[in-house]
Design a protein around this motif. Structure first.
Motif, PDB file in Angstrom:
ATOM      1  N   UNK A   1       0.804  -1.219   0.000  1.00 39.07           N
ATOM      2  CA  UNK A   1       0.000   0.000   0.000  1.00 39.07           C
ATOM      3  C   UNK A   1       0.840   1.272   0.000  1.00 39.07           C
ATOM      4  N   UNK A   2       2.119   1.163   0.329  1.00 36.83           N
ATOM      5  CA  UNK A   2       2.960   2.359   0.443  1.00 36.83           C
ATOM      6  C   UNK A   2       3.839   2.549  -0.793  1.00 36.83           C
ATOM      7  N   UNK A   3       4.618   1.553  -1.135  1.00 30.89           N
ATOM      8  CA  UNK A   3       5.611   1.694  -2.197  1.00 30.89           C
ATOM      9  C   UNK A   3       5.425   0.752  -3.373  1.00 30.89           C
ATOM     10  N   UNK A   4       4.538  -0.199  -3.282  1.00 32.81           N
ATOM     11  CA  UNK A   4       4.407  -1.218  -4.320  1.00 32.81           C
ATOM     12  C   UNK A   4       5.717  -1.981  -4.485  1.00 32.81           C
ATOM     13  N   UNK A   5       6.152  -2.574  -3.374  1.00 35.92           N
ATOM     14  CA  UNK A   5       7.406  -3.307  -3.413  1.00 35.92           C
ATOM     15  C   UNK A   5       7.624  -4.111  -2.145  1.00 35.92           C
ATOM     16  N   UNK A   6       8.908  -4.393  -1.864  1.00 40.27           N
ATOM     17  CA  UNK A   6       9.253  -5.188  -0.696  1.00 40.27           C
ATOM     18  C   UNK A   6      10.689  -4.933  -0.290  1.00 40.27           C
ATOM     19  N   UNK A   7      11.008  -5.315   0.952  1.00 37.36           N
ATOM     20  CA  UNK A   7      12.394  -5.332   1.399  1.00 37.36           C
ATOM     21  C   UNK A   7      12.866  -6.780   1.342  1.00 37.36           C
ATOM     22  N   UNK A   8      14.145  -6.951   1.079  1.00 36.57           N
ATOM     23  CA  UNK A   8      14.664  -8.314   0.964  1.00 36.57           C
ATOM     24  C   UNK A   8      16.173  -8.343   1.147  1.00 36.57           C
ATOM     25  N   UNK A   9      16.641  -9.489   1.582  1.00 34.26           N
ATOM     26  CA  UNK A   9      18.062  -9.802   1.532  1.00 34.26           C
ATOM     27  C   UNK A   9      18.279 -10.528   0.217  1.00 34.26           C
ATOM     28  N   UNK A  10      19.191  -9.986  -0.614  1.00 36.13           N
ATOM     29  CA  UNK A  10      19.387 -10.522  -1.957  1.00 36.13           C
ATOM     30  C   UNK A  10      20.821 -10.987  -2.152  1.00 36.13           C
ATOM     31  N   UNK A  11      21.009 -12.197  -2.652  1.00 33.01           N
ATOM     32  CA  UNK A  11      22.354 -12.609  -3.050  1.00 33.01           C
ATOM     33  C   UNK A  11      22.847 -11.679  -4.161  1.00 33.01           C
ATOM     34  N   UNK A  12      24.132 -11.413  -4.179  1.00 36.79           N
ATOM     35  CA  UNK A  12      24.687 -10.464  -5.144  1.00 36.79           C
ATOM     36  C   UNK A  12      24.353 -10.821  -6.590  1.00 36.79           C
ATOM     37  N   UNK A  13      24.407 -12.099  -6.919  1.00 31.73           N
ATOM     38  CA  UNK A  13      24.122 -12.507  -8.299  1.00 31.73           C
ATOM     39  C   UNK A  13      22.664 -12.240  -8.672  1.00 31.73           C
ATOM     40  N   UNK A  14      21.745 -12.419  -7.728  1.00 32.62           N
ATOM     41  CA  UNK A  14      20.342 -12.168  -8.010  1.00 32.62           C
ATOM     42  C   UNK A  14      20.057 -10.676  -8.044  1.00 32.62           C
ATOM     43  N   UNK A  15      20.709  -9.916  -7.180  1.00 34.11           N
ATOM     44  CA  UNK A  15      20.581  -8.456  -7.193  1.00 34.11           C
ATOM     45  C   UNK A  15      20.950  -7.916  -8.569  1.00 34.11           C
ATOM     46  N   UNK A  16      22.029  -8.416  -9.135  1.00 33.45           N
ATOM     47  CA  UNK A  16      22.474  -7.955 -10.463  1.00 33.45           C
ATOM     48  C   UNK A  16      21.410  -8.214 -11.519  1.00 33.45           C
ATOM     49  N   UNK A  17      20.698  -9.325 -11.419  1.00 33.45           N
ATOM     50  CA  UNK A  17      19.675  -9.643 -12.423  1.00 33.45           C
ATOM     51  C   UNK A  17      18.454  -8.735 -12.303  1.00 33.45           C
ATOM     52  N   UNK A  18      18.228  -8.152 -11.136  1.00 34.83           N
ATOM     53  CA  UNK A  18      17.085  -7.256 -10.946  1.00 34.83           C
ATOM     54  C   UNK A  18      17.362  -5.820 -11.393  1.00 34.83           C
ATOM     55  N   UNK A  19      18.619  -5.429 -11.437  1.00 34.79           N
ATOM     56  CA  UNK A  19      18.963  -4.033 -11.684  1.00 34.79           C
ATOM     57  C   UNK A  19      18.435  -3.478 -13.000  1.00 34.79           C
ATOM     58  N   UNK A  20      18.344  -4.261 -14.028  1.00 35.44           N
ATOM     59  CA  UNK A  20      17.870  -3.774 -15.320  1.00 35.44           C
ATOM     60  C   UNK A  20      16.489  -4.298 -15.677  1.00 35.44           C
ATOM     61  N   UNK A  21      15.756  -4.756 -14.679  1.00 35.97           N
ATOM     62  CA  UNK A  21      14.421  -5.297 -14.921  1.00 35.97           C
ATOM     63  C   UNK A  21      13.464  -4.167 -15.273  1.00 35.97           C
ATOM     64  N   UNK A  22      12.691  -4.348 -16.325  1.00 32.44           N
ATOM     65  CA  UNK A  22      11.809  -3.290 -16.823  1.00 32.44           C
ATOM     66  C   UNK A  22      10.621  -2.986 -15.915  1.00 32.44           C
ATOM     67  N   UNK A  23      10.262  -3.878 -15.006  1.00 35.50           N
ATOM     68  CA  UNK A  23       9.143  -3.625 -14.105  1.00 35.50           C
ATOM     69  C   UNK A  23       9.554  -2.940 -12.804  1.00 35.50           C
ATOM     70  N   UNK A  24      10.859  -2.896 -12.534  1.00 34.93           N
ATOM     71  CA  UNK A  24      11.354  -2.313 -11.286  1.00 34.93           C
ATOM     72  C   UNK A  24      11.691  -0.843 -11.508  1.00 34.93           C
ATOM     73  N   UNK A  25      11.151  -0.001 -10.625  1.00 37.08           N
ATOM     74  CA  UNK A  25      11.410   1.436 -10.691  1.00 37.08           C
ATOM     75  C   UNK A  25      12.794   1.743 -10.124  1.00 37.08           C
ATOM     76  N   UNK A  26      13.069   1.236  -8.918  1.00 35.46           N
ATOM     77  CA  UNK A  26      14.392   1.428  -8.332  1.00 35.46           C
ATOM     78  C   UNK A  26      14.627   0.425  -7.210  1.00 35.46           C
ATOM     79  N   UNK A  27      15.912   0.262  -6.878  1.00 36.83           N
ATOM     80  CA  UNK A  27      16.346  -0.583  -5.768  1.00 36.83           C
ATOM     81  C   UNK A  27      17.305   0.262  -4.949  1.00 36.83           C
ATOM     82  N   UNK A  28      17.093   0.306  -3.647  1.00 37.51           N
ATOM     83  CA  UNK A  28      17.997   1.073  -2.798  1.00 37.51           C
ATOM     84  C   UNK A  28      18.352   0.262  -1.564  1.00 37.51           C
TER      85      UNK A  28
END
Length: 73
Positions: A38-65
């Protein structure tokens, strides 16, 4: 550096689409902490570095911080 992040999706991404990302995080060695449907349309998570890299250029993701503690003065 911590592997904890907040992943925020673009407007129009559905809850079902985000559910798929949550499952992918959990199935690839990560762990979703909180959902911010309801706030950000997202989630917090602990991400393995290799999986984090795969999310960085995902077209559905606005940003990761990096996730952290916020304070005010």
């Amino acid at each position: 550096m911590s592997n904890r992040y907040i992943v925020v999706f673009k407007n129009g991404v559905t809850k079902e689409q985000i559910d798929q990302y949550v499952n992918n995080v959990n199935n690839n060695g990560g762990e979703v902490g909180h959902r911010y449907d309801s706030i950000l349309n997202g989630f917090s998570a602990t991400l393995p570095e290799s999986f984090f890299a795969s999310l960085q250029n995902d077209e559905l993701i606005d940003y990761i911080e990096p996730d952290g503690v916020m304070t005010t003065q």
